[in-house]
Motif scaffolding. Structure first.
Motif, PDB file in Angstrom:
ATOM      1  N   GLY A 172      17.234   3.035  -4.235  1.00 58.00           N
ATOM      2  CA  GLY A 172      17.266   3.421  -5.746  1.00 58.00           C
ATOM      3  C   GLY A 172      17.220   2.714  -6.574  1.00 58.00           C
ATOM      4  N   TYR A 173      17.687   1.501  -6.397  1.00 61.57           N
ATOM      5  CA  TYR A 173      17.862   0.193  -7.287  1.00 61.57           C
ATOM      6  C   TYR A 173      16.476  -0.218  -7.582  1.00 61.57           C
ATOM      7  N   GLY A 212       0.827  -1.202   0.090  1.00 61.59           N
ATOM      8  CA  GLY A 212       0.220   0.037  -0.209  1.00 61.59           C
ATOM      9  C   GLY A 212       0.950   1.374  -0.158  1.00 61.59           C
ATOM     10  N   ILE A 213       2.081   1.163   0.736  1.00 59.86           N
ATOM     11  CA  ILE A 213       2.474   2.406   0.849  1.00 59.86           C
ATOM     12  C   ILE A 213       3.947   2.492  -0.211  1.00 59.86           C
ATOM     13  N   LYS A 214       4.048   1.572  -0.880  1.00 57.81           N
ATOM     14  CA  LYS A 214       5.010   1.588  -2.012  1.00 57.81           C
ATOM     15  C   LYS A 214       6.344   2.259  -1.571  1.00 57.81           C
ATOM     16  N   ARG A 215       6.393   3.665  -2.204  1.00 58.02           N
ATOM     17  CA  ARG A 215       7.663   4.152  -1.981  1.00 58.02           C
ATOM     18  C   ARG A 215       8.240   4.391  -0.551  1.00 58.02           C
ATOM     19  N   ALA A 216       7.425   4.587   0.332  1.00 67.05           N
ATOM     20  CA  ALA A 216       7.726   4.858   1.805  1.00 67.05           C
ATOM     21  C   ALA A 216       8.414   3.466   2.444  1.00 67.05           C
ATOM     22  N   ALA A 217       8.143   2.256   1.638  1.00 67.37           N
ATOM     23  CA  ALA A 217       8.498   0.936   2.260  1.00 67.37           C
ATOM     24  C   ALA A 217       9.960   0.875   2.192  1.00 67.37           C
ATOM     25  N   GLY A 218      10.570   1.361   1.351  1.00 66.00           N
ATOM     26  CA  GLY A 218      12.272   1.413   1.436  1.00 66.00           C
ATOM     27  C   GLY A 218      12.770   2.286   2.371  1.00 66.00           C
ATOM     28  N   ALA A 219      12.055   3.538   2.644  1.00 67.34           N
ATOM     29  CA  ALA A 219      12.731   4.273   3.712  1.00 67.34           C
ATOM     30  C   ALA A 219      12.100   3.624   4.990  1.00 67.34           C
ATOM     31  N   ILE A 220      11.239   2.904   5.045  1.00 68.75           N
ATOM     32  CA  ILE A 220      11.017   2.543   6.689  1.00 68.75           C
ATOM     33  C   ILE A 220      11.768   1.259   6.827  1.00 68.75           C
ATOM     34  N   ALA A 221      12.181   0.494   6.028  1.00 70.79           N
ATOM     35  CA  ALA A 221      13.188  -0.769   5.817  1.00 70.79           C
ATOM     36  C   ALA A 221      14.416  -0.076   6.497  1.00 70.79           C
ATOM     37  N   THR A 222      14.730   0.747   5.611  1.00 68.51           N
ATOM     38  CA  THR A 222      16.099   1.405   5.895  1.00 68.51           C
ATOM     39  C   THR A 222      16.345   1.784   7.264  1.00 68.51           C
ATOM     40  N   LEU A 223      15.347   2.761   7.809  1.00 70.43           N
ATOM     41  CA  LEU A 223      15.237   3.448   9.048  1.00 70.43           C
ATOM     42  C   LEU A 223      15.373   2.402  10.278  1.00 70.43           C
ATOM     43  N   LEU A 224      14.741   1.308  10.066  1.00 68.05           N
ATOM     44  CA  LEU A 224      14.404   0.258  10.926  1.00 68.05           C
ATOM     45  C   LEU A 224      15.865  -0.395  10.909  1.00 68.05           C
ATOM     46  N   MET A 225      16.679  -0.667   9.735  1.00 68.88           N
ATOM     47  CA  MET A 225      17.767  -1.377   9.808  1.00 68.88           C
ATOM     48  C   MET A 225      18.928  -0.262  10.479  1.00 68.88           C
ATOM     49  N   THR A 226      18.833   1.031  10.397  1.00 69.47           N
ATOM     50  CA  THR A 226      19.512   1.997  10.896  1.00 69.47           C
ATOM     51  C   THR A 226      19.355   1.858  12.344  1.00 69.47           C
ATOM     52  N   ALA A 227      18.304   1.820  12.741  1.00 76.09           N
ATOM     53  CA  ALA A 227      18.031   1.785  14.159  1.00 76.09           C
ATOM     54  C   ALA A 227      18.653   0.618  14.836  1.00 76.09           C
ATOM     55  N   SER A 228      18.504  -0.560  13.884  1.00 71.79           N
ATOM     56  CA  SER A 228      19.220  -1.721  14.438  1.00 71.79           C
ATOM     57  C   SER A 228      20.544  -1.858  14.772  1.00 71.79           C
ATOM     58  N   PHE A 229      21.248  -1.211  13.641  1.00 68.90           N
ATOM     59  CA  PHE A 229      22.793  -0.931  13.726  1.00 68.90           C
ATOM     60  C   PHE A 229      23.039  -0.026  14.794  1.00 68.90           C
ATOM     61  N   VAL A 230      22.228   0.985  15.010  1.00 69.33           N
ATOM     62  CA  VAL A 230      22.712   1.923  16.087  1.00 69.33           C
ATOM     63  C   VAL A 230      22.588   1.258  17.480  1.00 69.33           C
ATOM     64  N   VAL A 231      21.494   0.446  17.691  1.00 61.92           N
ATOM     65  CA  VAL A 231      21.684  -0.346  18.969  1.00 61.92           C
ATOM     66  C   VAL A 231      22.820  -1.330  19.114  1.00 61.92           C
ATOM     67  N   LEU A 239      23.374  -0.307   4.599  1.00 62.79           N
ATOM     68  CA  LEU A 239      23.965   0.113   3.147  1.00 62.79           C
ATOM     69  C   LEU A 239      23.065  -0.413   2.138  1.00 62.79           C
ATOM     70  N   ILE A 240      22.981  -1.587   2.386  1.00 65.22           N
ATOM     71  CA  ILE A 240      22.487  -2.260   0.975  1.00 65.22           C
ATOM     72  C   ILE A 240      20.827  -1.930   0.996  1.00 65.22           C
ATOM     73  N   HIS A 241      20.422  -1.795   2.273  1.00 59.28           N
ATOM     74  CA  HIS A 241      18.825  -1.212   1.978  1.00 59.28           C
ATOM     75  C   HIS A 241      18.785   0.007   1.478  1.00 59.28           C
ATOM     76  N   LEU A 242      19.821   0.886   1.858  1.00 61.83           N
ATOM     77  CA  LEU A 242      19.744   2.430   1.500  1.00 61.83           C
ATOM     78  C   LEU A 242      19.778   2.282  -0.256  1.00 61.83           C
ATOM     79  N   TYR A 243      20.919   1.514  -0.623  1.00 62.31           N
ATOM     80  CA  TYR A 243      21.045   1.168  -2.031  1.00 62.31           C
ATOM     81  C   TYR A 243      19.803   0.788  -2.570  1.00 62.31           C
ATOM     82  N   SER A 244      19.002  -0.155  -1.971  1.00 63.14           N
ATOM     83  CA  SER A 244      17.968  -0.821  -2.680  1.00 63.14           C
ATOM     84  C   SER A 244      16.924   0.062  -2.901  1.00 63.14           C
TER      85      SER A 244
END
Lengths: 660, 100
Positions: free
Chosen positions: A120-121, A38-57, A113-118
């Motif tokens: 665009g890809y 449903g949210i299409k474009r936002a999906a990548g941003a959400i996934a990347t943010l969550l991975m970033t949060a995971s990395f920070v923790v 980083l791969i999430h972030l790259y994805s």
């Protein structure tokens, strides 16, 4: 929710948020699974943010652990009791120790980083939301695998990783190649997983528990060297599947049928590193079962050499990289198989940097060339893709182990470990492998990026967007300086000292098997018994790598007409080109013969015998009934006669018995 | 006093007549009566033995048989009447619904 359990020291209140590392990607996977489309474009941003949060923790956890003294850096947290079955009690718990933190940082860091790259890809793909859901699930599965504190949870992660690879390799399931590759990956992995599972049964049989701490602490007294060897070999069977070693490596080159960032994820951060990690984690078993360790190292060497040779003759950009991954994994197994666990893990880390980078470059190139991956038709891309070329050169320097880059340090330490453990022949193979690596990577670089542009008419290559370039640059920096920063000093390096509580030798155990030159005193890197000095070893290996690169540079740089030579290929070239016919042999042995057996089962055993028995039961019953039903005359008097006759017979029987 | 064997012989004769009636006759009412005859032959046997042994068991059992037979007559006659209404016949050979 999370109860800290006393492990080796009191649990400080600080290391409490670490379960969020698991929670973030899991939450992302679930949310995007349901709402991603449903949210299409936002999906990548959400996934990347969550991975970033995971990395920070994960990073916070890392710094908290580092701040503690070396002796008290292992924590076990129990979430809840999974199940009790007989004497087997399994808890859902996870382990925070230097080894798992190292893996957590790699998985979340490179994964982010791969999430972030994805983003665009994958822009514009019809199923973007689902893609990112799978990506998060993949990261979660791998984190579960590396954070597990018992073999059951590890196996759960192990299987989930296999599932995710299936989902992502077959992400474009409408392409037949992708669907087939996904099945191949899944089935090949299942073969390995079966061996892994048998290994777990054996462990439970001998230890009565599957908990890491209890198994490893009691291993030196509980099992013999033979048992340890058996367990080690069975576990390595699983590792060979996940980490693409002989004989189960065939799935990895095909796995590139998925989206390219997925290849980067599989080849660098998740999946293939699982086997190496598992061997390092269960190093106690391999120290006891010395034969198993030697087998691991030998298979690593064989795989390394074979995959390197195959890579020379491949024309598909990603396929060359895939075989180079198999080859580099071989190095890691040489390291962990020689008892140089730190070197193996170190190479895992640096390889994660440069191989993720190289695959992201491949993605960028394919993006620019509308998915045409044949390097013989590329050439001269540096003019159109300056950034991609620049970072690819960085990754290339790292993988050929150019002095000072990350690959230089880690490969040196692996080879030094093999040499120090007395495996001089493995060391020699490793050096040859280094030369081969230099050769095929340079060939790839020169053919794809330099020289004249060949056959790119109609295409307008364009540089990728910033969201794709940025992660590549970060990984490029890591690929160059990461090795020096992490473990530049060999056995006294930062990583070596950090990992010592996890993969140092168990205290007081007779670690070294007879005939092994493993030294329990340091446990990190064995001391050499004479022979070449560290600098000489390093010089030889680096010379080989750079030499291979120079040869390729000369051959493909214009002095040699490889295009004409190709019109009349030699036998060796054809063997390499066809991957030593391994796929064909497997195709024949397992697929064709398997189909034959299956059709024998289907058309002879099933149709004739099983169906025959069932059908005959029916026919015979019908026939008996056809005769028997004639008794049913419907005439009351004939029934009465029957009753009378029966009564008379019964009476006669009783009278006869009474008289006698 | 007549000997018990005479009673038993009478009972046997009555029972045999009943059996033959059931097997040979087609009229449902006659078959029914033959069944009653067999029941009473059995009753006679029971009472004879009860008297011979000086116990009451056989007599009690005979009472039960009479009671059950009375109930059975009601049901049986009802069935025969119902059958007669459908088929205009009381012959058992006409009721062959269970023939294979």
């Amino acid at each position: 929710m999370v109860n800290g359990i006393l492990a080796q020291s009191a649990v400080p209140s600080v290391v409490r948020a670490d379960w969020l590392v698991l929670l973030f990607p899991a939450a992302g996977a679930i949310i995007l699974m349901f709402y991603g489309q449903g949210i299409k474009r936002a999906a990548g941003a959400i996934a990347t943010l969550l991975m970033t949060a995971s990395f920070v923790v994960a990073a916070i956890t890392f710094f908290q652990v580092v701040a503690r003294p070396a002796g008290s850096r292992v924590f076990v947290h129990t979430i809840y009791k999974f199940f009790n079955a007989g004497s087997l009690s399994v808890k859902v718990d996870y382990r925070i120790d230097p080894l798992s933190i190292t893996m957590m940082l790699i998985v979340t860091g490179v994964g982010t980083l791969i999430h972030l790259y994805s983003i665009g890809y994958m822009r514009g793909d019809a199923r973007e939301g689902r893609y990112f859901s799978y990506l998060n699930l993949f990261a979660f599965s791998m984190l579960l695998l590396v954070m597990a504190n018992n073999f059951v949870i590890m196996f759960v992660g192990w299987e989930l990783v296999g599932l995710c690879s299936y989902l992502l390799i077959g992400f474009w399931f409408d392409r037949e190649q992708a669907a087939v590759a996904a099945k191949k990956a899944f089935i090949t992995n299942r073969v390995g997983d079966f061996s892994f599972l048998i290994g777990l049964f054996l462990i439970f049989n001998h230890f009565g528990t599957l908990d890491f701490g209890r198994v490893f602490s009691s291993a030196p007294t509980a099992i013999s060297a033979g048992t340890a060897t058996a367990i080690g070999l069975l576990l390595f069977g699983g590792a060979a599947g996940k980490s693409a070693q002989i004989p189960l490596y065939v799935w990895l080159p095909d796995a590139m049928a998925g989206p390219t960032p997925v290849s980067a994820l599989i080849h660098a951060a998740t999946m293939v590193t699982a086997g190496v990690y598992m061997v390092a984690r269960t190093h106690v078993i391999y120290d006891l079962g010395h034969t198993a360790a030697v087998v691991v190292a030998c298979i690593g060497a064989a795989t390394m050499l074979m995959a390197g040779l195959i890579a020379i003759a491949q024309d598909d950009f990603k396929r060359v990289l895939a075989y180079s991954t198999i080859s580099q994994l071989g190095y890691m197994f040489i390291g962990v198989g020689s008892g140089a666990y730190v070197a193996g893990m170190f190479h895992l880390v640096t390889h994660a940097f440069f191989k993720a980078l190289l695959f992201l470059c491949a993605g960028s190139v394919l993006h620019a060339l509308a998915d045409r991956a044949d390097i013989t038709k590329m050439g001269g891309l540096w003019r159109k893709l300056p950034w991609t070329t620049f970072v690819f050169v960085l990754g290339w320097l790292a993988i050929i182990a150019f002095p000072g880059t990350s690959g230089f340090f880690s490969k040196d330490q692996v080879l030094e470990g093999a040499y120090g453990a007395g495996h001089t022949s493995l060391w020699a193979i490793g050096v040859i492998g280094a030369a081969i690596t230099g050769f095929y990577m340079t060939r790839l670089l020169v053919l794809a990026f330099f020289g004249k542009s060949r056959d790119t008419e109609g295409l307008h290559p364009h540089e990728s967007p910033v969201s794709m370039i940025f992660p590549m640059v970060l990984l490029g920096i890591a690929a160059i300086i990461g090795g020096f920063l992490i473990n530049g000093n060999g056995e006294n390096g930062r990583l070596a000292r950090f990992l010592e509580p996890s993969i140092g030798p168990p205290a007081g155990a007779a670690v070294a098997a007879p005939g092994s030159s493993l030294t329990p005193e340091t446990g990190v890197l064995p001391h050499r018994n004479g022979g070449l000095s560290s600098a000489a070893l390093s010089g030889i290996a680096t010379g080989a790598g750079v030499g291979g690169a120079v040869v390729a540079l000369v051959m493909y740089g214009g002095l040699w007409d490889w295009q004409r030579r190709r019109e009349n290929p030699g036998l060796a070239w054809r063997a390499l080109r066809n991957k030593f016919f391994v796929d064909d042999v497997y195709q024949f042995l397992f697929t064709s013969v398997g189909k034959l057996v299956a059709s024998a089962m289907a058309f002879v055993i099933d149709v004739k015998i099983i169906d025959g028995v069932v059908n005959n039961f029916g026919t015979v019953t019908t026939k008996i009934a056809a005769t028997g039903r004639r008794l049913q005359t419907g005439l009351v008097r004939s029934y009465a006669l029957g009753i009378l006759g029966g009564s008379v017979l019964l009476l006669a029987f009783f009278i006869a018995r009474a008289v006698r | 006093m007549i000997s018990p064997s005479a009673y038993l012989a009478l009972a046997a004769i009555l029972f045999s007549i009943g059996v033959l009636g059931v097997l040979l006759r087609r009229n449902a009412l006659v078959i029914f009566m033959s069944i009653e005859l067999m029941l009473n032959a059995v009753n006679l046997t029971l009472i004879t033995f009860a008297r011979m042994r000086g116990t009451l068991d056989g007599q009690v059992l005979a009472f039960f048989v009479i009671a059950v037979a009375a109930a059975e007559v009601v049901v049986g006659l009802a069935i025969i009447v119902a059958m007669f209404r459908r088929k205009q016949s009381a012959s058992v050979d006409d009721a062959r619904l269970f023939k294979w």
